[in-house]
Design an enzyme around this catalytic site. Structure first.
Site, PDB file in Angstrom:
ATOM      1  N   ARG A  81      -1.356   0.704  -8.400  1.00 23.25           N
ATOM      2  CA  ARG A  81      -0.094   0.597  -8.336  1.00 23.25           C
ATOM      3  C   ARG A  81       0.673   0.402  -9.751  1.00 23.25           C
ATOM      4  O   ARG A  81       0.209  -0.572 -10.515  1.00 23.25           O
ATOM      5  CB  ARG A  81       0.225  -0.552  -7.435  1.00 23.25           C
ATOM      6  CG  ARG A  81       1.785  -0.847  -7.325  1.00 23.25           C
ATOM      7  CD  ARG A  81       1.503  -2.365  -6.371  1.00 23.25           C
ATOM      8  NE  ARG A  81       3.009  -2.840  -6.070  1.00 23.25           N
ATOM      9  CZ  ARG A  81       3.584  -2.743  -4.945  1.00 23.25           C
ATOM     10  NH1 ARG A  81       3.348  -1.876  -4.122  1.00 23.25           N
ATOM     11  NH2 ARG A  81       4.954  -3.184  -4.891  1.00 23.25           N
ATOM     12  N   HIS A 138       6.125   6.931  -3.412  1.00 26.17           N
ATOM     13  CA  HIS A 138       5.232   5.728  -2.530  1.00 26.17           C
ATOM     14  C   HIS A 138       4.565   6.421  -1.395  1.00 26.17           C
ATOM     15  O   HIS A 138       4.694   6.192  -0.258  1.00 26.17           O
ATOM     16  CB  HIS A 138       6.251   4.816  -2.209  1.00 26.17           C
ATOM     17  CG  HIS A 138       5.409   3.406  -1.718  1.00 26.17           C
ATOM     18  ND1 HIS A 138       4.087   3.281  -1.818  1.00 26.17           N
ATOM     19  CD2 HIS A 138       5.847   2.256  -1.537  1.00 26.17           C
ATOM     20  CE1 HIS A 138       4.054   1.814  -1.424  1.00 26.17           C
ATOM     21  NE2 HIS A 138       4.989   1.333  -1.022  1.00 26.17           N
ATOM     22  N   GLN A 180       3.035   4.462   1.627  1.00 26.45           N
ATOM     23  CA  GLN A 180       3.962   3.963   2.782  1.00 26.45           C
ATOM     24  C   GLN A 180       4.592   4.714   3.507  1.00 26.45           C
ATOM     25  O   GLN A 180       4.805   4.504   4.826  1.00 26.45           O
ATOM     26  CB  GLN A 180       5.115   3.412   1.920  1.00 26.45           C
ATOM     27  CG  GLN A 180       6.186   2.673   2.459  1.00 26.45           C
ATOM     28  CD  GLN A 180       5.836   1.353   3.323  1.00 26.45           C
ATOM     29  OE1 GLN A 180       5.379   0.384   2.644  1.00 26.45           O
ATOM     30  NE2 GLN A 180       5.737   1.382   4.760  1.00 26.45           N
ATOM     31  N   ASP A 240      15.690   0.730   1.983  1.00 28.41           N
ATOM     32  CA  ASP A 240      14.971   0.167   0.931  1.00 28.41           C
ATOM     33  C   ASP A 240      15.881  -0.884   0.244  1.00 28.41           C
ATOM     34  O   ASP A 240      17.107  -0.690   0.396  1.00 28.41           O
ATOM     35  CB  ASP A 240      14.237   1.219   0.252  1.00 28.41           C
ATOM     36  CG  ASP A 240      13.108   0.512  -0.704  1.00 28.41           C
ATOM     37  OD1 ASP A 240      12.827  -0.574  -0.422  1.00 28.41           O
ATOM     38  OD2 ASP A 240      12.725   1.023  -1.594  1.00 28.41           O
ATOM     39  N   CYS A 283      10.411  -0.663   4.127  1.00 29.83           N
ATOM     40  CA  CYS A 283       9.127  -0.757   3.572  1.00 29.83           C
ATOM     41  C   CYS A 283       8.978  -2.250   3.346  1.00 29.83           C
ATOM     42  O   CYS A 283       7.642  -2.739   2.905  1.00 29.83           O
ATOM     43  CB  CYS A 283       8.770   0.243   2.543  1.00 29.83           C
ATOM     44  SG  CYS A 283      10.200   0.032   0.965  1.00 29.83           S
ATOM     45  N   ARG A 324       0.271  -0.117   7.301  1.00 32.17           N
ATOM     46  CA  ARG A 324      -0.058  -0.129   5.916  1.00 32.17           C
ATOM     47  C   ARG A 324      -1.613  -0.179   5.938  1.00 32.17           C
ATOM     48  O   ARG A 324      -2.368   0.653   5.206  1.00 32.17           O
ATOM     49  CB  ARG A 324       0.515  -1.066   4.974  1.00 32.17           C
ATOM     50  CG  ARG A 324       1.931  -0.796   4.541  1.00 32.17           C
ATOM     51  CD  ARG A 324       2.042   0.214   3.811  1.00 32.17           C
ATOM     52  NE  ARG A 324       1.447   0.635   2.443  1.00 32.17           N
ATOM     53  CZ  ARG A 324       1.942  -0.283   1.259  1.00 32.17           C
ATOM     54  NH1 ARG A 324       2.961  -0.719   1.432  1.00 32.17           N
ATOM     55  NH2 ARG A 324       1.030  -0.089   0.224  1.00 32.17           N
TER      56      ARG A 324
END
Length: 312
Positions: free
Chosen positions: A104, A131, A134, A230, A270, A298
């Site tokens: 990450r 991402h 996700q 988001d 998310c 996830r």
């Protein structure tokens, strides 16, 4: 004879058929969390964090353990990476000690360099550009809620908010792979990277979907089956919040969004979410929200991805 190592650095690093295989495995993992244990031994999986995390840290750590492995969590600030060691050198060391590398981080070029020097699979757990893990979780949650992976193709997915961020880019690519009609609604100064839009349009044409980019919330959301958003301020941009709130105010996901969407439309976020900002409390906590199932996936989707990569 050796085969080329498979990495997952952006959503289109897999084919539509491979995405389907991973999503089906994710649904199977939800039914049986110990369905496969490719890292039994245990084998170690390096999970590196350059950015703060809750869901990514918990889901990958738990997932690797449930896959029979040892989650080797590394905070870059306390490693040589954080002191300027070349990414290539880190990759050459890790590939000799672990079975996969999850990172990450910030720039997409960093994780691409890691993959270029690793003979073990490298997974993008978030970069500034994409991402992809996700989106696997999001698609799996929608598939679960709608009766299976077959239900994804043909759905209209609308993302509203910051169209230039990693989530918008991954929705474009991942949604196109799934054969969805993906719409992004964002202010004119926050539209997605045109190169990624073109990539997504090519994929969508092959998979029977479509891509639409608009500056209007209503044009994106009207008739949509899935509404996504988001936070308006990504990590590192907190000092821009006041200015961004003014720009993105018209892109909030609220009751109006549900009213103009298809009946029974479902909502994704998310997380972390800021109620009253990008989404209202009655929507994220309401009956049409898939946010908590999405968060759970996830775990299942990332286990499916790691198990799938371990077979390559």
């Amino acid at each position: 004879m050796t085969t080329e190592t498979r990495h997952f650095l952006r959503d289109d690093d897999i084919t539509a058929a491979e995405q389907r295989e991973i999503l089906e495995l994710a649904l199977a993992f939800r039914k049986d969390r110990h369905l496969e244990q490719p890292f039994a031994g245990p084998q170690a999986v390096a999970i590196i964090f350059d950015k703060p995390s809750t869901r990514t840290r918990v889901s990958f750590s738990t997932g690797v353990a449930e896959l029979g492995g040892y989650p080797l969590v590394i905070d870059s600030a306390t490693s040589q990476l954080g002191r300027g060691e070349p990414v290539a050198d880190t990759a050459r060391v890790l590939e000799r000690m672990v079975s996969a590398i999850v990172w990450r981080t910030f720039g997409q070029e960093l994780i691409e360099e890691m993959a270029a020097h690793s003979s073990k699979p490298v997974v993008n757990a978030l970069t500034d550009s994409f991402h992809p893990c996700q989106i696997l979780a999001d698609l799996a949650a929608v598939a679960d809620a709608r009766g299976g992976v077959d239900a994804l193709a043909g759905l209209t997915l609308a993302y509203v908010g910051d169209g230039a961020n990693n989530m918008a880019h991954s929705y474009l690519l991942g949604g196109a792979l799934a054969g969805m009609h993906v719409r992004v609604g964002a202010p004119a100064d926050y539209l997605p990277d045109e190169r990624i839009v073109l990539d997504a349009k090519k994929i969508a044409a092959e998979q029977g979907g479509s891509i639409t980019v608009t500056t209007e919330h209503d044009d994106a959301v009207a008739g949509a089956d899935i509404i996504c958003t988001d936070t308006w301020v990504s990590m590192g941009d907190e000092d821009q919040y006041a200015a961004r709130a003014d720009v993105f105010g018209g892109y909030q996901v609220n009751q109006h969004s549900l009213d103009i969407a298809n009946e029974g439309a479902q909502v994704l976020h998310c997380l972390p979410a800021y109620r009253g900002k990008e989404i209202t409390a009655d929507v994220i906590d309401g009956p049409q929200s898939l946010v908590w199932l999405e968060a759970e996936y996830r775990l299942h989707a990332q286990k499916a991805l790691l198990a799938w990569l371990a077979r390559r």
